[in-house]
Motif scaffolding. Structure first.
Motif, PDB file in Angstrom:
ATOM      1  N   PHE A  20       0.838  -1.209   0.000  1.00  0.00           N
ATOM      2  CA  PHE A  20       0.000   0.000   0.000  1.00  0.00           C
ATOM      3  C   PHE A  20       0.868   1.252   0.000  1.00  0.00           C
ATOM      4  O   PHE A  20       0.627   2.194  -0.773  1.00  0.00           O
ATOM      5  CB  PHE A  20      -0.927  -0.005   1.221  1.00  0.00           C
ATOM      6  N   GLY A  21       1.880   1.275   0.873  1.00  0.00           N
ATOM      7  CA  GLY A  21       2.747   2.451   0.986  1.00  0.00           C
ATOM      8  C   GLY A  21       3.520   2.744  -0.283  1.00  0.00           C
ATOM      9  O   GLY A  21       3.636   3.903  -0.697  1.00  0.00           O
ATOM     10  N   MET A  22       4.037   1.705  -0.936  1.00  0.00           N
ATOM     11  CA  MET A  22       4.764   1.903  -2.187  1.00  0.00           C
ATOM     12  C   MET A  22       3.844   2.383  -3.302  1.00  0.00           C
ATOM     13  O   MET A  22       4.215   3.263  -4.085  1.00  0.00           O
ATOM     14  CB  MET A  22       5.467   0.604  -2.605  1.00  0.00           C
ATOM     15  N   ALA A  23       2.646   1.815  -3.353  1.00  0.00           N
ATOM     16  CA  ALA A  23       1.662   2.259  -4.359  1.00  0.00           C
ATOM     17  C   ALA A  23       1.316   3.724  -4.141  1.00  0.00           C
ATOM     18  O   ALA A  23       1.221   4.509  -5.099  1.00  0.00           O
ATOM     19  CB  ALA A  23       0.409   1.389  -4.287  1.00  0.00           C
ATOM     20  N   ALA A  24       1.153   4.114  -2.877  1.00  0.00           N
ATOM     21  CA  ALA A  24       0.837   5.515  -2.549  1.00  0.00           C
ATOM     22  C   ALA A  24       2.002   6.429  -2.903  1.00  0.00           C
ATOM     23  O   ALA A  24       1.798   7.551  -3.376  1.00  0.00           O
ATOM     24  CB  ALA A  24       0.483   5.642  -1.065  1.00  0.00           C
ATOM     25  N   ALA A  25       3.232   5.961  -2.699  1.00  0.00           N
ATOM     26  CA  ALA A  25       4.413   6.766  -3.042  1.00  0.00           C
ATOM     27  C   ALA A  25       4.480   7.020  -4.546  1.00  0.00           C
ATOM     28  O   ALA A  25       4.753   8.137  -4.995  1.00  0.00           O
ATOM     29  CB  ALA A  25       5.686   6.066  -2.552  1.00  0.00           C
ATOM     30  N   VAL A  26       4.204   5.982  -5.326  1.00  0.00           N
ATOM     31  CA  VAL A  26       4.182   6.122  -6.783  1.00  0.00           C
ATOM     32  C   VAL A  26       3.059   7.076  -7.208  1.00  0.00           C
ATOM     33  O   VAL A  26       3.255   7.966  -8.040  1.00  0.00           O
ATOM     34  CB  VAL A  26       4.028   4.747  -7.479  1.00  0.00           C
ATOM     35  N   LEU A  27       1.884   6.887  -6.603  1.00  0.00           N
ATOM     36  CA  LEU A  27       0.736   7.746  -6.930  1.00  0.00           C
ATOM     37  C   LEU A  27       1.010   9.197  -6.572  1.00  0.00           C
ATOM     38  O   LEU A  27       0.725  10.107  -7.367  1.00  0.00           O
ATOM     39  CB  LEU A  27      -0.522   7.249  -6.211  1.00  0.00           C
ATOM     40  N   SER A  28       1.553   9.449  -5.381  1.00  0.00           N
ATOM     41  CA  SER A  28       1.805  10.831  -4.976  1.00  0.00           C
ATOM     42  C   SER A  28       2.857  11.483  -5.870  1.00  0.00           C
ATOM     43  O   SER A  28       2.768  12.674  -6.169  1.00  0.00           O
ATOM     44  CB  SER A  28       2.217  10.911  -3.501  1.00  0.00           C
ATOM     45  N   THR A  29       3.836  10.694  -6.317  1.00  0.00           N
ATOM     46  CA  THR A  29       4.843  11.212  -7.246  1.00  0.00           C
ATOM     47  C   THR A  29       4.186  11.602  -8.571  1.00  0.00           C
ATOM     48  O   THR A  29       4.440  12.687  -9.115  1.00  0.00           O
ATOM     49  CB  THR A  29       5.944  10.158  -7.496  1.00  0.00           C
ATOM     50  N   TYR A  30       3.328  10.739  -9.077  1.00  0.00           N
ATOM     51  CA  TYR A  30       2.619  11.016 -10.324  1.00  0.00           C
ATOM     52  C   TYR A  30       1.714  12.250 -10.186  1.00  0.00           C
ATOM     53  O   TYR A  30       1.717  13.127 -11.055  1.00  0.00           O
ATOM     54  CB  TYR A  30       1.793   9.791 -10.731  1.00  0.00           C
ATOM     55  N   LEU A  31       0.967  12.311  -9.080  1.00  0.00           N
ATOM     56  CA  LEU A  31       0.061  13.446  -8.864  1.00  0.00           C
ATOM     57  C   LEU A  31       0.832  14.751  -8.716  1.00  0.00           C
ATOM     58  O   LEU A  31       0.389  15.798  -9.199  1.00  0.00           O
ATOM     59  CB  LEU A  31      -0.809  13.203  -7.627  1.00  0.00           C
ATOM     60  N   SER A  32       1.985  14.693  -8.054  1.00  0.00           N
ATOM     61  CA  SER A  32       2.775  15.920  -7.902  1.00  0.00           C
ATOM     62  C   SER A  32       3.257  16.415  -9.263  1.00  0.00           C
ATOM     63  O   SER A  32       3.287  17.621  -9.514  1.00  0.00           O
ATOM     64  CB  SER A  32       3.954  15.701  -6.948  1.00  0.00           C
ATOM     65  N   TYR A  33       3.586  15.491 -10.143  1.00  0.00           N
ATOM     66  CA  TYR A  33       4.020  15.860 -11.490  1.00  0.00           C
ATOM     67  C   TYR A  33       2.850  16.432 -12.300  1.00  0.00           C
ATOM     68  O   TYR A  33       2.982  17.474 -12.949  1.00  0.00           O
ATOM     69  CB  TYR A  33       4.623  14.643 -12.190  1.00  0.00           C
ATOM     70  N   ILE A  34       1.713  15.777 -12.248  1.00  0.00           N
ATOM     71  CA  ILE A  34       0.535  16.207 -13.018  1.00  0.00           C
ATOM     72  C   ILE A  34       0.014  17.563 -12.556  1.00  0.00           C
ATOM     73  O   ILE A  34      -0.367  18.413 -13.357  1.00  0.00           O
ATOM     74  CB  ILE A  34      -0.596  15.155 -12.912  1.00  0.00           C
ATOM     75  N   PHE A  35       0.006  17.776 -11.230  1.00  0.00           N
ATOM     76  CA  PHE A  35      -0.608  18.988 -10.671  1.00  0.00           C
ATOM     77  C   PHE A  35       0.412  20.053 -10.258  1.00  0.00           C
ATOM     78  O   PHE A  35       0.044  21.023  -9.578  1.00  0.00           O
ATOM     79  CB  PHE A  35      -1.489  18.632  -9.474  1.00  0.00           C
ATOM     80  N   ASN A  36       1.681  19.894 -10.654  1.00  0.00           N
ATOM     81  CA  ASN A  36       2.721  20.878 -10.312  1.00  0.00           C
ATOM     82  C   ASN A  36       2.781  21.159  -8.808  1.00  0.00           C
ATOM     83  O   ASN A  36       2.694  22.300  -8.363  1.00  0.00           O
ATOM     84  CB  ASN A  36       2.504  22.187 -11.083  1.00  0.00           C
ATOM     85  N   ALA A  37       2.923  20.095  -8.052  1.00  0.00           N
ATOM     86  CA  ALA A  37       3.018  20.208  -6.600  1.00  0.00           C
ATOM     87  C   ALA A  37       4.359  19.649  -6.151  1.00  0.00           C
ATOM     88  O   ALA A  37       4.657  18.483  -6.392  1.00  0.00           O
ATOM     89  CB  ALA A  37       1.883  19.443  -5.938  1.00  0.00           C
ATOM     90  N   ARG A  38       5.185  20.481  -5.534  1.00  0.00           N
ATOM     91  CA  ARG A  38       6.489  20.020  -5.046  1.00  0.00           C
ATOM     92  C   ARG A  38       6.364  19.547  -3.605  1.00  0.00           C
ATOM     93  O   ARG A  38       5.965  20.304  -2.724  1.00  0.00           O
ATOM     94  CB  ARG A  38       7.522  21.150  -5.072  1.00  0.00           C
ATOM     95  N   PHE A  39       6.714  18.297  -3.365  1.00  0.00           N
ATOM     96  CA  PHE A  39       6.846  17.797  -1.995  1.00  0.00           C
ATOM     97  C   PHE A  39       8.260  18.159  -1.559  1.00  0.00           C
ATOM     98  O   PHE A  39       9.153  17.322  -1.525  1.00  0.00           O
ATOM     99  CB  PHE A  39       6.609  16.285  -1.938  1.00  0.00           C
TER     100      PHE A  39
END
Length: 195
Positions: A20-39
């Motif tokens: 679950f955590g790895m899937a969420a990490a991949v998803l958050s990385t993708y979403l940050s790229y799509i929505f121009n959000a820098r973590f």
């Protein structure tokens, strides 16, 4: 339901938590790229004009590594039998909550306008600066979402760390807090240096 939301570490196996955590990490990385959000910090996020996929990946790796390193070091000091997988799962699951934040990109223009107006406020100048109802409502929603996300993330980090290390004393809790602050500082330094 409360346990699933705030302390899944006692309910689910390490394998399920890791997946679950790895899937969420991949998803958050993708979403940050799509929505121009820098973590751009271990527990931090900012909307930007643009972000490369390399920056999105690097940000997330640094944030996960910083939290893992500081929490594992403190965890090992508290309990020599702490397992790396338990700390890694704690970090991955806790950061999964940040998948919510890139969606605040819908408010990027309003947030920028609000920031411009706020920068013009001069305590020596009595001229009022007016904010529209849309700006106030949008800022309130984004701020509330940010606060909820931060509290939820910290709660997951704490509960996972407590489960992994058998955290008990006030000193242990202080060390946990120091580890989070140190992770934030380290992640910002590394992200700034590499990007």
């Amino acid at each position: 339901m409360k346990k699933i939301l705030f302390n899944p570490f006692e309910k689910y196996s390490e394998t399920r938590l890791f997946i679950f955590g790895m899937a969420a990490a991949v998803l958050s990385t993708y979403l940050s790229y799509i929505f121009n959000a820098r973590f751009d910090g271990a527990i931090d996020m900012h909307l930007v004009k643009n972000i490369t996929i390399k920056q999105a990946i690097t940000d997330n790796i640094i944030n996960i590594a910083s939290l893992f390193a500081t929490l594992y070091a403190i965890g090992f000091f508290i309990n020599k039998r702490v397992r790396p997988i338990d700390i890694l799962n704690t970090v991955l699951v806790a950061r999964s909550i940040y998948c919510i934040m890139p969606f605040t990109h819908f408010a990027a223009d309003t947030l920028e306008e609000f920031a411009v107006k706020t920068a013009k406020i001069n305590p020596l100048d009595p001229a009022p600066i007016s904010f529209t109802a849309t700006e106030i409502i949008t800022i309130s929603i984004v701020a509330l979402l940010g606060i909820i996300t931060l509290i939820w993330t910290i709660a997951l980090l704490y509960n996972g760390f407590k489960t992994a290390t058998n955290l008990k004393t006030i000193t242990h809790k202080v060390l946990f807090t120091i580890a989070i602050i140190l992770a934030e500082v380290l992640s910002i330094l590394f992200i700034t240096a590499l990007n």
